[in-house]
Write a protein that holds these residues in place. Sequence first.
Motif, short mmCIF file in Angstrom:
data_model
loop_
_atom_site.label_atom_id
_atom_site.label_comp_id
_atom_site.label_asym_id
_atom_site.label_seq_id
_atom_site.Cartn_x
_atom_site.Cartn_y
_atom_site.Cartn_z
N TRP A 146 0.90 -1.17 0.00
CA TRP A 146 0.00 0.00 0.00
C TRP A 146 0.93 1.21 0.00
CZ3 TRP A 146 -2.15 3.25 4.29
CH2 TRP A 146 -3.37 3.85 3.97
N LYS A 147 1.13 1.79 -1.18
CA LYS A 147 2.25 2.72 -1.35
C LYS A 147 2.03 4.06 -0.65
CE LYS A 147 4.25 -0.31 -4.04
NZ LYS A 147 5.41 -1.06 -3.55
N LYS A 148 2.48 4.14 0.58
CA LYS A 148 2.44 5.39 1.34
C LYS A 148 3.80 5.58 2.00
CE LYS A 148 -2.15 5.95 1.00
NZ LYS A 148 -2.83 7.09 0.38
N PRO A 149 4.24 6.83 2.12
CA PRO A 149 5.52 7.06 2.80
C PRO A 149 5.41 6.82 4.31
CG PRO A 149 4.51 9.15 2.14
CD PRO A 149 3.64 8.06 1.59
N ILE A 150 6.54 6.55 4.93
CA ILE A 150 6.60 6.38 6.39
C ILE A 150 7.35 7.57 6.97
CG2 ILE A 150 7.46 4.92 8.28
CD1 ILE A 150 7.51 2.58 6.21
N ILE A 151 6.76 8.20 7.98
CA ILE A 151 7.45 9.29 8.67
C ILE A 151 7.87 8.77 10.04
CG2 ILE A 151 7.22 11.59 9.70
CD1 ILE A 151 5.13 12.26 7.58
N ASN A 152 9.16 8.71 10.28
CA ASN A 152 9.56 8.17 11.60
C ASN A 152 10.50 9.09 12.38
OD1 ASN A 152 11.69 7.66 9.94
ND2 ASN A 152 11.30 5.46 9.80
N ASN A 153 10.49 10.36 12.00
CA ASN A 153 11.34 11.28 12.75
C ASN A 153 10.59 12.54 13.15
OD1 ASN A 153 11.04 12.07 10.16
ND2 ASN A 153 13.17 12.64 9.81
N ALA A 154 9.28 12.42 13.35
CA ALA A 154 8.50 13.62 13.67
C ALA A 154 7.90 13.58 15.07
CB ALA A 154 7.40 13.81 12.63
N ILE A 155 7.86 12.40 15.67
CA ILE A 155 7.36 12.31 17.04
C ILE A 155 8.18 11.26 17.77
CG2 ILE A 155 5.51 10.64 16.40
CD1 ILE A 155 3.82 12.17 18.66
N SER A 156 8.50 11.54 19.03
CA SER A 156 9.29 10.55 19.76
C SER A 156 8.72 10.33 21.15
CB SER A 156 10.76 10.96 19.82
OG SER A 156 10.85 12.25 20.36
N ARG A 157 9.20 9.29 21.77
CA ARG A 157 8.73 8.93 23.10
C ARG A 157 9.77 9.37 24.12
NH1 ARG A 157 5.20 3.61 23.49
NH2 ARG A 157 4.51 3.73 25.64
N ILE A 158 9.29 9.97 25.16
CA ILE A 158 10.18 10.54 26.17
C ILE A 158 9.96 9.82 27.48
CG2 ILE A 158 10.65 12.61 27.53
CD1 ILE A 158 9.29 14.09 25.07
N ILE A 159 11.04 9.54 28.16
CA ILE A 159 10.91 9.01 29.51
C ILE A 159 11.10 10.18 30.46
CG2 ILE A 159 11.77 7.34 31.19
CD1 ILE A 159 10.82 5.99 28.66
N TYR A 160 10.11 10.43 31.29
CA TYR A 160 10.26 11.51 32.26
C TYR A 160 11.09 11.04 33.44
CZ TYR A 160 7.01 14.49 29.86
OH TYR A 160 6.42 15.30 28.94
N THR A 161 12.08 11.82 33.77
CA THR A 161 12.85 11.51 34.97
C THR A 161 12.11 12.10 36.15
OG1 THR A 161 14.10 13.55 34.86
CG2 THR A 161 15.01 11.67 33.67
N GLU A 162 12.52 11.73 37.34
CA GLU A 162 11.83 12.17 38.56
C GLU A 162 11.70 13.69 38.62
OE1 GLU A 162 9.45 10.69 40.90
OE2 GLU A 162 10.93 9.27 40.16
N THR A 163 12.79 14.38 38.29
CA THR A 163 12.78 15.84 38.42
C THR A 163 11.89 16.51 37.38
OG1 THR A 163 14.79 15.86 37.11
CG2 THR A 163 15.08 16.08 39.48
N GLN A 164 11.75 15.88 36.23
CA GLN A 164 10.94 16.49 35.17
C GLN A 164 9.45 16.22 35.38
OE1 GLN A 164 13.13 14.48 32.06
NE2 GLN A 164 13.26 16.41 30.95
#
Length: 230
Positions: A146-164
Amino acid sequence: MFKSLLANFLHLIFPHNCEGCGTDILNEDSFLCAKCLNELPETGFVGAALNPLEKRFYGRIKVEEAGAGFYFSKDGLLQHLINQLKYKNNRQMGHYLGKLLGYQLLATNRFNTVDALIPLPLNPKREASRGYNQSQMICEGIASVWKKPIINNAISRIIYTETQTNKTLSNRWDNVNGAFAVTNDALLMGKHIVLVDDIITTGASIEACGSELLKVEGLKLSILSVGYTI
Ligand SMILES: [Zn+2]
């Protein structure tokens, strides 16, 4: 003659058997024989509006279209295939499952206005230990038919540290074990994006990621997964 000898030889070195029943009568790029593929429980609703997966997101996030290829049940054949993808370093399984979903997409025009696929970002630590994001593999399989482009650099997952961490945010994302952040607005603005996951159960991760994507101006969101848990 030589070709079939070579094929037999390769088969001895790299046994290629059906992941369902073990027979070796299957196509080169397939993980299931025709019989087992036929038994994989297709939802049949990828082409259907107002389907159960769409209803799962009612009142949570605005979704244009949603679809899942197969029903997922504990100890079912699909679980075995997904385990191969997630825990046995079998990237090709992601391509295979993505292709199966891609063929279902070709059979409907519901998702025709989609501009691009986005794999649901994985927790970075998990991606590092697995070596890849399984949803990326699924996207590559979908996109091969199914010819569609893949975008894999526009959203990322963040791990929140305790202080953040801020209390309400950490409560809200409790089940998601991390949060998502758009890192490139320009790539997404005004686009119809389909967010892709391996299995959707509660849909909490999709909801968390999707709600971040929907903050982008003019973005429309659709959802796809290989497996769907009732
Ligand atoms: Zn089989």
